[in-house]
Design a protein around this motif. Structure first.
Motif, PDB file in Angstrom:
ATOM      1  N   THR A   1      34.678  40.673  26.598  1.00 16.93           N
ATOM      2  CA  THR A   1      34.019  41.013  27.860  1.00 16.93           C
ATOM      3  C   THR A   1      34.048  39.806  28.783  1.00 16.93           C
ATOM      4  OG1 THR A   1      31.890  40.362  26.969  1.00 16.93           O
ATOM      5  CG2 THR A   1      32.448  42.678  26.814  1.00 16.93           C
ATOM      6  N   GLY A   2      34.229  40.073  30.049  1.00 18.83           N
ATOM      7  CA  GLY A   2      34.209  39.011  31.046  1.00 18.83           C
ATOM      8  C   GLY A   2      32.901  39.036  31.788  1.00 18.83           C
ATOM      9  N   HIS A   3      32.457  37.891  32.229  1.00 22.63           N
ATOM     10  CA  HIS A   3      31.153  37.788  32.874  1.00 22.63           C
ATOM     11  C   HIS A   3      31.269  37.107  34.228  1.00 22.63           C
ATOM     12  CE1 HIS A   3      28.944  38.951  29.198  1.00 22.63           C
ATOM     13  NE2 HIS A   3      30.085  38.556  28.676  1.00 22.63           N
ATOM     14  N   ALA A   4      30.241  37.341  35.024  1.00 22.89           N
ATOM     15  CA  ALA A   4      30.282  36.807  36.384  1.00 22.89           C
ATOM     16  C   ALA A   4      30.138  35.291  36.419  1.00 22.89           C
ATOM     17  CB  ALA A   4      29.190  37.449  37.221  1.00 22.89           C
ATOM     18  N   ASP A   5      29.614  34.696  35.350  1.00 21.57           N
ATOM     19  CA  ASP A   5      29.480  33.246  35.355  1.00 21.57           C
ATOM     20  C   ASP A   5      30.729  32.562  34.799  1.00 21.57           C
ATOM     21  OD1 ASP A   5      29.177  34.081  32.813  1.00 21.57           O
ATOM     22  OD2 ASP A   5      27.322  33.008  32.387  1.00 21.57           O
ATOM     23  N   GLY A   6      31.787  33.316  34.603  1.00 17.79           N
ATOM     24  CA  GLY A   6      33.046  32.712  34.187  1.00 17.79           C
ATOM     25  C   GLY A   6      33.257  32.666  32.693  1.00 17.79           C
TER      26      GLY A   6
ATOM     27  N   THR B   1      31.461  41.863  33.845  1.00 20.61           N
ATOM     28  CA  THR B   1      32.353  42.293  34.918  1.00 20.61           C
ATOM     29  C   THR B   1      33.511  43.137  34.407  1.00 20.61           C
ATOM     30  OG1 THR B   1      33.562  40.236  34.711  1.00 20.61           O
ATOM     31  CG2 THR B   1      31.866  40.340  36.405  1.00 20.61           C
ATOM     32  N   CYS B   2      33.968  42.891  33.201  1.00 22.88           N
ATOM     33  CA  CYS B   2      35.093  43.668  32.708  1.00 22.88           C
ATOM     34  C   CYS B   2      35.071  43.663  31.179  1.00 22.88           C
ATOM     35  CB  CYS B   2      36.413  43.117  33.216  1.00 22.88           C
ATOM     36  SG  CYS B   2      36.628  41.376  32.946  1.00 22.88           S
ATOM     37  N   VAL B   3      35.816  44.571  30.595  1.00 21.45           N
ATOM     38  CA  VAL B   3      35.830  44.696  29.139  1.00 21.45           C
ATOM     39  C   VAL B   3      37.229  45.123  28.705  1.00 21.45           C
ATOM     40  CG1 VAL B   3      35.050  47.093  29.171  1.00 21.45           C
ATOM     41  CG2 VAL B   3      34.612  45.720  27.169  1.00 21.45           C
ATOM     42  N   THR B   4      37.626  44.661  27.538  1.00 19.42           N
ATOM     43  CA  THR B   4      38.876  45.136  26.963  1.00 19.42           C
ATOM     44  C   THR B   4      38.745  45.096  25.442  1.00 19.42           C
ATOM     45  OG1 THR B   4      41.265  44.862  26.947  1.00 19.42           O
ATOM     46  CG2 THR B   4      39.977  42.869  27.007  1.00 19.42           C
ATOM     47  N   CYS B   5      39.508  45.954  24.777  1.00 23.27           N
ATOM     48  CA  CYS B   5      39.408  46.040  23.323  1.00 23.27           C
ATOM     49  C   CYS B   5      40.693  45.557  22.680  1.00 23.27           C
ATOM     50  CB  CYS B   5      39.144  47.477  22.894  1.00 23.27           C
ATOM     51  SG  CYS B   5      37.576  48.078  23.440  1.00 23.27           S
TER      52      CYS B   5
ATOM     53  N   LEU C   1      40.597  41.121  32.132  1.00 21.55           N
ATOM     54  CA  LEU C   1      41.006  40.648  30.816  1.00 21.55           C
ATOM     55  C   LEU C   1      42.046  41.603  30.273  1.00 21.55           C
ATOM     56  CD1 LEU C   1      37.517  40.107  29.205  1.00 21.55           C
ATOM     57  CD2 LEU C   1      39.114  38.315  29.725  1.00 21.55           C
ATOM     58  N   ALA C   2      42.971  41.105  29.483  1.00 22.90           N
ATOM     59  CA  ALA C   2      43.925  41.985  28.826  1.00 22.90           C
ATOM     60  C   ALA C   2      44.360  41.349  27.522  1.00 22.90           C
ATOM     61  CB  ALA C   2      45.131  42.231  29.722  1.00 22.90           C
ATOM     62  N   TYR C   3      44.467  42.177  26.489  1.00 23.72           N
ATOM     63  CA  TYR C   3      44.995  41.705  25.221  1.00 23.72           C
ATOM     64  C   TYR C   3      46.498  41.910  25.199  1.00 23.72           C
ATOM     65  CZ  TYR C   3      40.962  40.580  22.362  1.00 23.72           C
ATOM     66  OH  TYR C   3      39.879  39.959  21.814  1.00 23.72           O
ATOM     67  N   SER C   4      47.206  41.053  24.493  1.00 26.54           N
ATOM     68  CA  SER C   4      48.632  41.292  24.306  1.00 26.54           C
ATOM     69  C   SER C   4      48.802  42.492  23.384  1.00 26.54           C
ATOM     70  CB  SER C   4      49.284  40.059  23.709  1.00 26.54           C
ATOM     71  OG  SER C   4      48.802  39.852  22.413  1.00 26.54           O
ATOM     72  N   VAL C   5      50.037  42.961  23.266  1.00 16.55           N
ATOM     73  CA  VAL C   5      50.277  44.211  22.558  1.00 16.55           C
ATOM     74  C   VAL C   5      49.815  44.136  21.108  1.00 16.55           C
ATOM     75  CG1 VAL C   5      52.043  45.842  21.881  1.00 16.55           C
ATOM     76  CG2 VAL C   5      52.201  44.690  24.060  1.00 16.55           C
ATOM     77  N   GLU C   6      50.071  42.994  20.477  1.00 13.35           N
ATOM     78  CA  GLU C   6      49.662  42.833  19.088  1.00 13.35           C
ATOM     79  C   GLU C   6      48.262  42.231  18.986  1.00 13.35           C
ATOM     80  OE1 GLU C   6      51.438  43.613  16.263  1.00 13.35           O
ATOM     81  OE2 GLU C   6      52.818  44.621  17.620  1.00 13.35           O
ATOM     82  N   GLY C   7      47.707  41.889  20.104  1.00 11.35           N
ATOM     83  CA  GLY C   7      46.378  41.298  20.092  1.00 11.35           C
ATOM     84  C   GLY C   7      46.361  39.851  19.673  1.00 11.35           C
ATOM     85  N   THR C   8      47.505  39.188  19.746  1.00 13.66           N
ATOM     86  CA  THR C   8      47.524  37.793  19.303  1.00 13.66           C
ATOM     87  C   THR C   8      46.961  36.865  20.353  1.00 13.66           C
ATOM     88  OG1 THR C   8      49.809  37.805  19.998  1.00 13.66           O
ATOM     89  CG2 THR C   8      49.387  37.921  17.645  1.00 13.66           C
TER      90      THR C   8
END
Lengths: 424, 810
Positions: free
Chosen positions: B197-202, B184-188, B232-239
C-alpha cells in the motif's frame, strides 16, 4: 520545590540480557558489572540488583538449571550469582583468557564458553557450582559469540571473519564458513557479533557490516542476506518459536525479522524484514526476545520493552511500550532538617547542601537564590566493590552506606565552613 | 500493455487509444462510449480483447486489433473503475456509486451474460464491498482471485471470496512531518499473499501473508518518497515492486533479501500510474502532464508517447510556429513544446529556462510567460519570469533558428527588460526578409513599451553577428501598457494603455492617434487584415467589442459582448471572438468591415475558453456551405481552462475518424514466430546474394509481389482453404524466381503449380538443390546466362537424377 541539577550520575550502559522464559524474568548486566533482575510477571518490577565490582565485568549472562544465573566476563571467571544474597556464590576460572560469550544448552545442564584464545569449553552444571567438562577443538581467533543447537548436538561459534560448527560429542570442528565473502574490495575484517542456531539447521549471523545472514550450516552457503544497517549489527535474538528475531545495530535502531508463509495455506516460508524501531540513541548492545515482546538494551543505559501487538490478546498494561531510563533504586537520600542531599554513585558518595532563598512567590515562579547549592563532602568507598545502598540521617550528621560485604557508618560534623568526616 | 507487449492501450477521454509500442504510433482510436472511459482491462480469457468501462454506465468488449466493439453490456449506474481478474469465469468487477449513502461507492461484481446480440443488459449484479474509494488505484485483486484489497482513508480492507469475510486493518492517523499517512494506492503480489500500500506521507507498507487472521498481521515499511506515493505495481513474478510519485522518479524495490533499490530518475513530471506488461518485458508510466513513458525491463528509458503536454498554467498563449505549423505553448516546466496537430505528437521541446526543475510545493520556479515568432519563424522571442510578488526576475531571450542543426539557438539574453511584468510582445512581420527591418515590441506593467532592434556586432570577437538592443521606449500618461499589435504592413503599431489605444508610426515612433472606449480597460486589440486593414478591433473589460476606422479615426461599430479571446486569421480577413457567459462560451466570427457576424456558435463549450489560435491549412479545404467559408484557409483551435484542446470542424466525427481506424500496420504487427522468422530469412536472402545495385531493385520488387505470401497473411483464417492445399503454393512462393522470367512462364505459373503438386515427392530434393545452385551464376556473371525453357529444365533435372555411380567403377 528545589531544582536539583547537580546530581551528575552517569548511568552504566546495558551490556547483555538474558531472558528466562519459564519464570518470565530478565537478567540484565551493565557495563559496570551490576546485574539486575526484572520480573515480567509483576509489572516489569526490578526485583533484584547485584551491585557491580571493579574487577568484574560481565560479558555474558545465562540462566541454567532452572533458576540459576551464571555470568562470565573479561576477567576470565565464570560466576554464579546467589539471587537470595545478591552476591556471587561461586567462581570458576575458565582457563582460556577473557570470556566473550557463554551459552547454556536447552536443558540447562551444560554451559559452553567462548574464550579469547579461540577455544570453546564445556562446563557441567552441578548442584554446588559448575565443573569443567572438556575442551572442544581450538582454532585461532577469539570466540565472540556462540549458540547451541536446540538438540544439544552441535555448537556454532562466531569469530572474526568466520564461524565454526563444532560437534559436541566428538569435539571436532565440522564446518568452517567464511562470512566476509560478497563484500567487494574492502579489506575490512568482518566481525560476527552474534549468532543463533535454529533447530532446522539454519545458522543466523549478524555481523559488523550490518548484515543479518541465514546459512545452511551443512553446505556452508548463504540462504538469505539482509542488510539492516550501514553500521554494525551488534546483537540478535531469536524467539523460542523460531519465527521472529530482533537485531540491534550500532546506529541505535532495532529491526524485527519474521518468518512468514509465502502463501496463505502453504508450507513455504520466508524471512521478511518487518519493523524497524528507533528507541536508542547509542549502540544497542543487547537484545532479547520474549514470546510477546522485543527487549533491547543499549549503551545509552535504556532498557526498552516493545510488546508485539499481534501477540497480545486484550488491551492492558502489557501492551504499552516500556522504557527504563531511570534507575529503580533510591540513589538520593535527603536530610530534611539539615537540608542536605546525599547522592550515591557507584564508588563514591556526595553530600550537598541545598540552596536557599528569602523571597516568596506564587506557584510556578522561579525564585532567585541567595545561597547557591554547596558541595560539602565527597566520600570514596574503599575496595573494588560498588556501593549498594546509602543513607543520611535526618539531622544530617550521620551517613551510612554498604557494599556487598561491608557496612560503613560515618559521622559528619559541620562547624562553620569546616566539615569533618569521622569513620565510626 | 497487451500481453505480447506490442500494443499499449490507454483510456483517453471518451476513447480508448491503441498505440504501437515499437513505433509509438496511434494504431486505433476506439470510440463508442458516451462519456469518459474510466477503466480498461484486457480480457483475461482472450488476450486480443479488451474490456472498457465508462461513466455512461456501460462495459464494452473490444477487439482492439481491429478496433471493433464486440459487445456492450449495459450496467446502468456510473462506472468509476473496472477490474477483470483472470480467476473469475465470466464476471468483472466495477465500482459504482451507491444511491444516497454515507459511503458513496461500492465494489460490484457484474456477471457478463453469454447471450447473443451486441447490446446486452448485465442484470446479475452483486455487491462485494461497500464503502470503497472511487479511485481505480484503491482496489486490487490478490493472488488467484482469492481476495480483494481495498483502501480508504486510514483503513485497509481485505475481503476473502472463499469464506466471504472482510478483515479491516486501520492505521492510526498521524500528521508527523507535514504529511498525513492515509492510504493512496494498493497492489497485490501476483504469486504470494502480500499486499503493498502507498501512503500520502511517502511510505510504502508491505502487508504479509497472515492478514487473514485479524490479530496476527504484520507489515514492513519502505520509505523513499518524500511526498505521496501515486502508484505501485508488482512485476509479473512479484520479484520487485515499482513505485512512483511526484518526484518523477521510478523506484524499484527488490523483494529479494539483499538487493538494493534501484531508481530511474528524471522522468520529467510526476508519475500518475504504473503498468507492467504481461510478459514483464516493458513497463510504462503515465505522467500528470499527459505523457506515457515506456521503460524496458532493465530500467532503461525506452520511448515516450506524448501528445499535448499538460502544463500547470499556460501563460504563453497558443502560438503557431510559422515554419512547422505546430502549436507552440508551455510544455514541461521551463520548456516550450512544439505540438504537431496532424499527428497528435510532440515535435520537440525547447528548454528555455535551462534550469533544473525542483519538485517542491511552494517553491517559486522560473517559468516561461511569453512567446513570439518573427520573420517566418526565423526568430523566437521568449520571456521568462520568476513568481516573486515584490520584484519579479525577468529575462527576455531571443533565439535564432539554425538551419544546420534545425533548432533554435540562443542569440541574445536581456536581463530585466522591464521593471515589472511583461504583458505582451510582438514582432513586426514584414513580407520582405530583410533582417534589419525586424522589430520586437514588448509592453510592460511599468507603464512603458519598448522597441528592440537588431544591431550588428562591432566587436570582432563576438560570437554572433547580430544582437538585439533597445531602440525606443514609449509611454502614455503613465498608464500600464497592456497589449501591442502591428498592422499587417508593419507601418503602424497599436499599443493599449489601460483604457486607451494608442497608434504609433513604426518608422518615426510618433504618436499618431488615440482611441478610447471609456468603461473598462482594453483586453485585446488587433488590426484587420487584407481588405480590412484600415480597421482596428479592440475588446474591453466591461463587455464591448469596438471597431475603429483608422482613416477617419472614428468608431465604426461596437457590440456588447464579453469577449475573452480575439483572434485574427492570418490568411483571411476573418476575426474570431470568443465570448463568455456563465452558461458557456460562444464563438463569433466576423469581418471588421461588417458589424454583422459571419458565423455564430452559441454555447459550444461549457467551460471557459482560455486561448484560441488559427492554424493555417496546408491546402485550402473544400467547404460545402457558405456558413463555414471562414474555415477554408485555416482551422481554429481552442484551449479550455482544463487544457483540453478543441477545434471546430464542418465535418462530422465519423468522417474524420475513418481514415485513422483503417490503417492497420500489418507488417509490423506480425508476431515473432518461427513462421515470421522464416519469412524474414526469405526476404533477406535476395539482398545478400546480390552485390549489384541494379539487381537489388529487381529483387525488392519481387519481394513485394510475392502474392502467395501476402494472400496467406492477409486473408482471415476462417476463409482460408485447408493447409495442405496452401502448402504447395507457399513452398512455390519461396522459390527464387528467375529474373528474366518470360511472359509465357508467368502465364504458365498455375500449371506449374499443379505439376509440382503431382510429383512433389521426388521434386522436393530438386527444389532445394536448385536453391543452392542458383546463386553461383548470379555472383560470377552478374546476370543470368541461362535461358532454358521449362522442358529443357525438366530434362536437366532428369539427367541429374540418373545414377552415374557406375562411372566411379572406372
Amino acid at each position: 520545590v528545589h531544582r536539583v541539577r547537580f546530581f551528575g550520575l552517569v548511568p552504566a550502559g546495558v551490556r547483555c540480557l538474558a531472558y528466562q522464559a519459564r519464570g518470565a524474568r530478565l537478567a540484565l548486566a551493565r557495563t559496570d558489572g551490576a546485574v539486575e533482575i526484572y520480573n515480567f510477571g509483576a509489572n516489569y518490577f526490578q526485583e533484584k540488583v547485584i551491585p557491580g565490582h571493579e574487577t568484574r565485568s560481565v560479558e555474558a549472562l545465562c540462566w541454567a538449571a532452572g533458576d540459576r544465573l551464571f555470568g562470565a566476563g573479561l576477567s576470565g571467571d565464570i560466576v554464579e550469582y546467589d539471587l537470595a544474597r545478591l552476591s556471587v556464590s561461586h567462581s570458576v576460572d575458565g582457563c582460556g583468557g577473557p570470556i566473550w560469550s557463554m551459552e547454556a544448552n536447552r536443558s540447562g545442564t551444560q554451559l559452553a564458553i567462548g574464550c579469547e584464545d579461540g577455544s570453546v569449553k564445556l562446563f557441567q552444571v552441578v548442584p554446588d557450582g559448575i565443573q569443567f567438562e572438556r575442551n572442544l577443538d581450538r582454532r585461532k581467533g577469539r570466540i565472540l559469540c556462540l549458540s547451541w543447537h536446540p538438540s544439544g548436538s552441535h555448537i556454532v561459534a562466531g569469530s572474526i571473519n568466520i564461524f565454526r560448527v563444532l560437534d559436541v560429542s566428538s569435539g571436532l570442528t565440522v564446518q568452517t564458513v567464511m562470512v566476509n565473502c560478497r563484500v567487494q574490495k574492502v579489506k575490512r575484517e568482518c566481525v560476527v557479533w552474534s549468532i543463533a542456531f535454529l533447530s532446522s539447521g539454519t545458522v543466523i549471523t549478524s555481523d559488523s557490516f550490518g548484515r543479518v545472514q541465514f546459512w545452511d550450516w551443512e553446505k556452508g552457503t548463504v540462504q538469505e542476506s539482509y542488510t539492516v544497517s550501514t553500521s554494525a549489527a551488534l546483537s540478535m535474538a531469536v524467539s523460542e518459536s523460531e519465527d521472529s528475531l530482533i537485531v540491534g545495530t550500532s546506529s541505535g535502531t532495532t529491526h524485527q525479522l519474521q518468518l512468514l508463509p509465502v502463501k496463505m495455506d502453504s508450507q513455504e516460508k520466508r524471512w521478511v524484514r518487518t519493523k524497524p524501531f528507533q528507541y536508542h540513541t547509542h549502540d544497542v548492545r543487547a537484545v532479547a526476545h520474549s514470546p510477546t515482546a522485543l527487549i533491547s538494551g543499549g549503551l545509552d543505559a535504556q532498557l526498552v520493552i516493545r510488546p508485539l501487538m499481534e501477540k497480545v490478546n486484550k488491551k492492558n498494561y502489557d501492551v504499552a511500550l516500556r522504557k527504563f531510563t531511570f534507575p529503580h533504586r533510591r540513589l538520593v537520600s535527603c536530610a530534611r532538617k539539615a537540608r542536605l542531599l546525599l547522592f550515591q554513585f557507584s564508588q563514591h558518595l556526595e553530600l550537598w547542601r541545598l540552596g536557599s532563598t528569602e523571597e516568596t512567590g506564587k506557584d510556578g515562579e522561579v525564585l532567585p537564590l541567595c545561597r547557591m547549592p554547596e558541595h560539602l563532602v565527597q566520600l570514596k568507598s574503599k575496595g573494588p566493590e560498588h556501593i549498594s545502598c546509602s543513607c543520611v540521617s535526618p539531622c544530617g550528621s550521620w551517613i551510612a552506606y554498604s557494599t556487598a560485604s561491608r557496612f560503613h557508618l560515618c559521622r559528619v560534623q559541620c562547624e562553620g565552613n569546616t566539615i569533618s568526616v569521622k569513620k565510626v | 500493455v497487451s500481453s505480447s507487449s506490442r500494443y499499449l492501450l490507454c483510456a483517453s477521454g471518451d476513447f480508448v487509444k491503441v498505440y504501437s509500442v515499437a513505433t509509438e504510433e496511434t494504431l486505433q482510436l476506439m470510440g463508442g462510449h458516451a462519456d469518459r472511459v474510466t477503466g480498461i482491462q484486457l480480457n483475461p480469457h482472450n488476450h486480443m480483447q479488451l474490456y472498457s468501462s465508462s461513466l455512461d454506465g456501460s462495459i464494452k468488449l473490444w477487439d482492439f486489433m481491429d478496433g471493433i466493439a464486440i459487445k456492450t453490456f449495459t450496467v446502468g449506474s456510473k462506472l468509476m473503475a473496472l477490474y477483470a481478474p483472470p480467476d473469475f469465469e465470466d464476471s468483472v468487477f466495477v465500482v459504482t456509486p451507491k444511491s444516497a449513502d454515507r459511503d458513496p461507492f461500492q465494489l460490484v461484481s457484474v456477471k457478463l451474460t453469454k447471450a447473443a446480440g451486441q447490446d446486452v443488459e448485465a442484470k446479475e449484479l452483486s455487491v462485494v464491498l461497500s464503502g470503497v474509494n472511487a479511485s481505480p488505484k484503491c482496489i486490487a485483486f490478490g493472488r488467484e482471485g482469492k481476495y480483494v484489497a481495498s483502501v480508504k482513508q486510514f483503513e485497509l480492507c481485505v475481503y476473502f471470496f472463499k469464506n466471504k469475510l472482510a478483515q479491516r486493518f486501520s492505521l492510526r492517523p498521524s500528521k508527523a512531518n507535514g504529511g498525513s499517512n492515509h492510504f493512496t494506492c494498493v497492489t497485490c503480489h501476483p504469486m504470494e499473499d502480500c499486499i503493498a500500500t502507498g501512503h500520502a506521507d511517502g511510505k510504502i507498507r508491505v502487508w504479509y501473508a497472515n492478514f487473514h487472521h485479524r490479530k496476527d498481521y504484520t507489515y514492513s515499511t519502505l520509505h523513499w518518497h518524500h511526498d505521496t506515493v501515486m502508484d505501485l505495481a508488482y512485476s509479473v513474478e512479484g520479484t520487485y515492486l515499482l513505485s512512483g510519485g511526484v518526484e518523477a522518479v521510478l523506484v524499484v524495490w527488490p523483494n529479494e533479501s539483499d538487493c538494493q533499490r534501484d531508481f530511474l530518475p528524471r522522468l520529467g513530471s510526476p508519475i500518475e500510474h504504473i503498468s507492467m506488461s504481461a510478459d514483464g518485458s516493458q513497463c510504462c508510466t503515465l505522467h500528470t502532464d499527459n505523457r506515457i513513458t515506456i521503460i524496458s525491463s532493465n530500467l532503461r528509458f525506452s520511448k515516450s508517447i506524448q501528445g499535448l503536454i499538460k502544463s500547470s498554467n499556460i501563460k504563453t498563449g497558443l502560438v503557431v510556429d510559422p515554419r512547422t505549423k505546430a502549436l507552440v505553448l508551455n510544455g514541461e516546466p521551463g520548456h516550450l513544446q512544439f505540438y504537431c496537430l496532424q499527428t497528435d505528437q510532440q515535435l520537440f521541446s525547447l528548454d528555455i529556462v535551462q534550469r533544473t526543475y525542483i519538485h517542491q510545493a511552494g517553491l517559486h520556479q522560473t517559468d516561461l510567460v511569453k512567446v513570439a515568432f518573427g520573420a517566418q519563424g526565423k526568430w523566437l522571442a521568449t520571456v521568462e519570469e520568476r513568481e516573486e510578488v515584490a520584484d519579479p526576475e525577468l529575462q527576455l531571450k531571443l533565439w535564432y533558428y539554425n538551419e544546420e542543426t534545425q533548432s533554435f539557438k540562443l542569440n541574445t539574453r536581456i536581463n530585466t527588460p522591464h521593471e515589472d511584468h511583461i504583458t505582451d510582445m510582438c514582432f513586426r512581420e514584414m513580407d520582405e526578409l530583410e533582417d534589419d527591418s525586424l522589430i520586437l515590441v514588448t509592453t510592460g506593467k511599468d507603464c512603458v513599451f519598448k522597441v528592440w532592434l537588431m544591431v550588428e556586432n562591432t566587436d570582432p570577437e563576438a560570437q554572433q553577428r547580430v544582437s538585439w538592443s533597445c531602440d525606443f521606449v514609449g509611454s502614455y500618461h503613465n498608464y500600464q501598457a497592456t497589449n501591442c499589435c502591428f498592422s499587417e504592413d508593419g507601418s503602424l503599431l497599436a499599443v493599449s494603455f489601460e483604457e486607451t489605444v494608442t497608434v504609433w508610426d513604426s518608422v518615426t515612433w510618433d504618436l499618431k492617434c488615440t482611441f478610447c472606449c471609456p468603461p473598462g480597460k482594453i483586453r485585446n486589440i488587433c488590426f484587420g487584415r487584407l481588405t480590412c486593414s484600415k480597421y482596428l478591433i479592440g475588446a474591453t473589460d466591461y463587455g464591448f467589442l469596438c471597431c475603429w476606422n483608422l482613416l477617419s479615426c472614428a468608431l465604426e461599430w461596437s457590440a456588447h459582448l464579453n469577449i475573452l479571446v480575439l483572434q485574427p486569421d492570418p490568411l483571411s480577413e476573418y476575426i474570431a471572438a470568443v465570448s463568455w457567459l456563465p452558461t458557456g462560451s460562444s464563438l463569433f466570427v466576423f469581418k471588421p468591415n461588417e458589424a454583422q457576424p459571419v458565423y455564430i456558435q452559441r454555447n459550444f463549450c461549457k467551460q471557459k475558453i482560455q486561448l484560441a489560435a488559427f492554424v493555417p491549412r496546408d491546402e485550402p479545404e473544400m467547404v460545402s456551405s457558405e456558413k463555414y467559408l471562414w474555415l477554408r484557409r485555416s482551422q481554429l483551435f481552442f484551449l479550455t481552462k482544463t487544457q483540453e484542446l478543441m477545434t471546430l470542424s464542418a465535418k462530422s466525427l465519423e468522417e474524420r475518424l475513418t481514415p485513422a481506424s483503417k490503417q492497420l500496420a500489418v507488417e509490423e504487427s506480425l508476431p515473432v514466430t518461427p513462421f515470421s522468422l522464416l519469412l524474414g530469412k526469405h526476404r533477406r536472402r535476395p539482398s545478400q546474394e546480390n552485390t549489384d545495385l541494379g539487381n537489388r531493385v529487381v529483387q525488392n520488387k519481387h519481394e513485394q509481389e510475392s502474392p502467395a505470401v501476402r494472400e496467406l497473411l492477409h486473408t482471415p483464417a476462417h476463409v482460408l482453404p485447408s493447409a495442405s492445399f496452401l502448402c504447395s503454393m507457399f513452398i512455390n512462393s519461396l522459390l527464387i524466381s528467375k529474373e528474366n522470367k518470360s511472359a509465357e512462364e508467368v502465364a504458365d505459373e498455375v500449371e506449374m503449380e499443379s505439376e509440382q503438386a503431382e510429383d512433389d515427392s521426388d521434386e522436393e530434393g530438386g527444389v532445394t538443390e536448385m536453391e543452392q545452385d542458383d546463386p553461383s551464376p548470379v555472383e560470377s556473371l552478374g546476370e543470368l546466362p541461362c535461358k532454358l525453357t521449362k522442358s529443357q529444365e525438366r530434362e536437366l533435372r532428369k539427367i541429374r537424377k540418373v545414377d552415374y555411380s557406375w562411372i566411379a567403377a572406372f
